[in-house]
Enzyme design. Structure first.
Site, PDB file in Angstrom:
ATOM      1  N   ASP A 272      33.207  56.949  56.349  1.00 11.77           N
ATOM      2  CA  ASP A 272      33.343  56.070  55.491  1.00 11.77           C
ATOM      3  C   ASP A 272      34.454  56.279  54.384  1.00 11.77           C
ATOM      4  O   ASP A 272      34.869  57.379  54.448  1.00 11.77           O
ATOM      5  CB  ASP A 272      31.938  55.539  54.672  1.00 11.77           C
ATOM      6  CG  ASP A 272      32.002  54.180  54.464  1.00 11.77           C
ATOM      7  OD1 ASP A 272      33.310  53.527  54.396  1.00 11.77           O
ATOM      8  OD2 ASP A 272      31.020  53.426  54.131  1.00 11.77           O
TER       9      ASP A 272
HETATM   10  C1  BGC Z   1      32.182  50.538  53.318  1.00  9.69           C
HETATM   11  C2  BGC Z   1      32.120  50.302  54.690  1.00  9.69           C
HETATM   12  C3  BGC Z   1      33.513  49.745  55.112  1.00  9.69           C
HETATM   13  C4  BGC Z   1      34.437  50.536  54.563  1.00  9.69           C
HETATM   14  C5  BGC Z   1      36.031  50.010  54.994  1.00  9.69           C
HETATM   15  C6  BGC Z   1      33.318  51.170  52.576  1.00  9.69           C
HETATM   16  O1  BGC Z   1      33.444  51.287  51.285  1.00  9.69           O
HETATM   17  O2  BGC Z   1      31.014  51.210  52.976  1.00  9.69           O
HETATM   18  O3  BGC Z   1      31.126  49.526  54.946  1.00  9.69           O
HETATM   19  O4  BGC Z   1      33.582  49.568  56.063  1.00  9.69           O
HETATM   20  O5  BGC Z   1      34.433  50.719  53.337  1.00  9.69           O
HETATM   21  O6  BGC Z   1      36.314  48.902  54.131  1.00  9.69           O
END
Ligand code: BGC
Length: 781
Positions: free
Chosen positions: A322
């Site tokens: 993530d």
């Molecule tokens: C979130 C994810 C997301 C990613 C990309 C992160 O902060 O936890 O769910 O897909 O950002 O935007």
């Protein structure tokens, strides 16, 4: 006249021209014909494995590490902020040619044409201007429809899809997202969220399908099937991402990305199934939980990534971090001393690709780690192999460019009608004292009041148009507010609206009193404003005081009050439940949500949604419906031994609660056998009847309870659901087959299935029956 080859001074030159022409011709032939077989990675007639191995054999370490890197849009756009979907080709060229980046992500809602130009040019540089021409893969968070695209169809969030208990809504959500985003080259969608909404404080509850693992599995699989299917609008495929592996959703504090303690048995029983089901259905990628589980950040957990996900669950697709989660290993979790150690931990644990996302630190660290011998190139090859396989399987090598086809259907009335149906089916009628609802269309004066009365953004929540939701002006005209939708639905009524009642003694307060005195009915649109991730952390689960005060004040006027809850998680409202006549949980129903709410209020739609979570009564006490027997803490043996009451606990409304404008009865629950062995199944039947006066749909939920287990068993577990539409007076038999190995086993601490002899119960509606599983002395299977 003849040319004298020997005597002319230009004869040498001519020879040279001939030679050059010949060489160029040869090169040309090589580059058109021979190269395919000489470059098997570009030649579709070779097997997938051969193409991948051929490509890997040509790649430098830097090129391999580049494939393992995903960078944010801000690294390649002109203005350096998320909303700017315009490519700075020079920046892109540098990143692609010098750092060989394999993937990019993010953006905000801009017109389709703009996305098309941006992705096409980015891809063109990757394919045509880099040494090996490996296509990039673009990732994005289209969480409920193509939510980062202007004019798109916006579905309700997953929590509402959960409330519909209808897999087709999840499938359609995936399908329409694919149809609207696929032609733009958004081939990697960071959805579905397969976490469970079991802690109501957690700000991401609305992204989940609710608290139940079976419901999340069924809906997650349906979404993946819809998103990853092949569509004629584009010759490639879209990859789904199950997130956030694993255990993200149950932080002790309720705050986002804070520590989680989970036994492995709980992981196997509750948190693993939705991921396993989606993987078994072919889901191609996984994104990790940013938090720690049992003291180890998931991004550094070999136990979860390699032993569990790879080995036990059999996943061979791409594991993506993530946001900046390798960096977080040292500056947030502090399990690593520096970026290099953090990179080592993540790669060693099993990560394939780093959503770095706004620096080249990952590339530099990883290259160094390989050069220093800390990580082998073989380990790098494993990840690169998976990433290339994903790109090949999606069809990107053959079709790297966005097709641009069918973009005229973005936000089409057909698509919106499906989103509207999902929103309508997700409305949960929690309370309806003396049939306050539906409201007669002849009603004279309606006062719509509350913070969501005139807000479009509140209805769609976070991840809509922008990360935290767009600004009010960005929402399309076709997306209505609740006040507008009520006016449309009640054309002959006087509809007045106020966002708040204002302070006593102020002009707004007197406006409120005047409007309230004139009103025949109140619709209070209360709840939450959009938030995403940690921005939605709260310290108190109760609905904010000013909103409770508003509801209390409205309730003093002695007129019917309808409370509509627009919220991403259940905010406690026990103080006002008794005095409020009707309550609708509308969750986050999306762009078509206001119409769905008005349809239910007017009775054009008979509500059929059911809660996919337990609605807490107290801010400090919440247990999911499938809790352990001791969680309800009753020492009343009469209750404990009462077959119909032994699952009782303290909630405002139970999982599965939802009223209709008609009534349904459940009768004649019959079992084909009272006793079965391990290899037999039981056929169960029940008759559902619409005993009221309106056509309605009942979501029939089947639960099983294992009365005694060596590892304590949940008081009940959902094993099947289906929706049944019935006309007044009509009835239908609904049946289910219970297979012991499928439905009666539970996982032990290693995830192995346990089957124990003894009594089980099957429940549907208000009916319960027992049966016996006879293992003839055999303890476990
Ligand atoms: C979130 C994810 C997301 C990613 C990309 C992160 O902060 O936890 O769910 O897909 O950002 O935007």
């Amino acid at each position: 006249m003849q040319y004298d080859f020997s005597s002319t001074p230009s004869s040498d030159l001519f020879d040279k021209i001939l030679l050059i022409t010949f060489i160029l011709g040869f090169i040309f032939i090589l580059s058109t014909k021979i190269p395919l077989s000489a470059q098997p990675y570009k030649d579709p007639s070779f097997s997938l494995d051969d193409r991948i191995e051929d490509l890997i054999s040509r790649m430098t370490l830097e090129e391999k590490v580049g494939q393992m890197t995903q960078l944010d849009i801000t690294m390649v756009n002109n203005m350096g902020d998320q909303s700017d979907v315009s490519l700075d080709s020079e920046k892109a060229r540098t990143l692609l040619q010098e750092h060989h980046i394999g993937s990019f992500l993010n953006g905000e809602a801009v017109p389709a044409q703009q996305w098309l130009e941006y992705i096409t040019e980015l891809q063109r540089i990757a394919v045509e201007e880099t040494r090996l021409g490996i296509p990039i893969i673009y990732g994005i968070d289209h969480m409920h429809g193509a939510s980062y695209l202007s004019r798109s169809t916006i579905f309700p969030h997953n929590i509402n899809i959960g409330a519909t208990f209808n897999t087709d809504n999840a499938r359609q959500n995936g399908k329409i997202t694919a149809l609207e985003a696929g032609p733009l080259g958004h081939v990697w969608n960071f959805a579905p969220v397969l976490d469970l909404g079991r802690n109501p404080y957690w700000p991401r509850v609305y992204e989940t399908y609710g608290e139940d693992p079976y419901l999340a599995s069924e809906l997650g699989v349906a979404y993946v099937n819809g998103l990853q299917a092949k569509y004629e609008q584009f010759p490639y495929q879209i990859a789904a991402t199950g997130k956030h592996f694993l255990g993200y959703s149950v932080p002790r504090s309720g705050w986002d990305r804070t520590p989680v303690d989970l036994s492995m048995q709980t992981i196997h029983e509750f948190h693993k199934p939705s991921f396993q089901a989606a993987l078994d259905a072919g889901m191609k990628t996984i994104m990790l939980n940013s938090g720690e589980v049992n003291g180890i950040p998931v991004h550094a957990s070999k136990e979860l990534l390699t032993d569990l996900l790879r080995k036990k669950m059999g996943f061979d697709g791409v594991i993506l971090t993530d946001w900046a989660d390798i960096q977080k290993l040292y500056d947030y979790h502090r399990t690593a001393r520096d970026y290099d150690e953090a990179t080592f931990q993540a790669i060693d644990a099993g990560v394939d690709m780093s959503m770095t996302p706004d620096s080249l630190n990952f590339n530099e660290s990883l290259i160094k780690l390989v050069q220093n011998g800390n990580i082998t190139e073989n380990r790098i090859n494993e990840s690169v192999r998976r990433i290339l396989k994903l790109k090949y399987e999606l069809g990107l090598f053959e079709h790297p460019y966005p097709s641009g086809e069918g973009i005229e259907n973005i936000g089409s009335s057909t698509h919106k009608a499906i989103a509207l149906r999902s929103a309508q089916e997700s409305m949960v009628l929690l309370k309806n004292k003396d049939n306050t609802l539906p409201l007669s269309k002849d009603i004279k004066n309606i006062l719509v009041v509350g913070p969501s009365a005139n807000s479009k953004r509140n209805l769609s929540g976070g991840w809509t148009l922008a990360w935290q939701g767009g600004s009010e002006e960005q929402y399309p005209e076709s997306a209505k507010t609740i006040t507008e939708a009520i006016q449309d639905q009640f054309p002959s009524s006087e509809v007045t609206s106020l966002d708040s009642m204002g302070e006593p003694g102020t002009r707004t307060r007197s406006d409120f009193d005047k409007a309230a005195n004139e009103a025949d009915v109140f619709i209070v649109a209360a709840g939450e404003e959009p938030y995403t991730e940690f921005v939605g952390n709260i310290t108190d689960l109760e609905l904010p005081k000013e909103q409770l005060d508003l509801i209390k004040t409205v309730n003093t006027f002695g007129k019917p009050t309808i409370l509509v809850l627009i919220e991403g998680r259940p905010r406690v409202i026990s103080e006002i439940v008794d005095d409020t006549d009707a309550i609708i949980w509308a969750g986050l129903p999306g762009f078509e949500g206001a119409k769905a709410i008005a349809d239910v209020i007017s009775g054009d739609v008979n509500p059929s949604g059911k809660l996919p979570f337990s609605y807490p009564q107290y801010v400090g006490y919440f247990v999911p419906y499938n809790h352990k027997p001791s969680a309800s803490y009753h020492f009343d043996s009469e209750v404990a031994n009462n077959i119909e009451q032994d699952d009782e606990t303290i909630v405002e409304w139970e999982f599965g609660h939802g009223l209709s404008y008609t009534e349904f009865s459940y009768d004649n629950l019959t079992l084909s056998k009272a006793k079965i062995s391990e290899n037999e199944s039981i056929e169960v039947q029940v008759t559902i009847k619409n005993t009221g006066r309106r056509t309605g749909t009942e979501a029939v939920l089947w639960f099983v309870s294992d009365e005694v287990g060596k590892i304590s068993r949940p008081v009940k577990e959902l094993i099947h659901f289906e929706r049944v539409e019935l006309k007044p007076g009509a009835s239908r038999k609904v049946s289910l087959s219970i297979d012991p190995k499928e439905d009666l086993t539970y996982p032990d601490f290693d995830g192995n299935p346990v089957l124990e002899e003894g009594y089980f119960k099957i429940r549907v509606g208000d009916k319960v029956k027992r049966f016996y599983l006879d293992l003839a002395g055999k303890k476990q299977s």
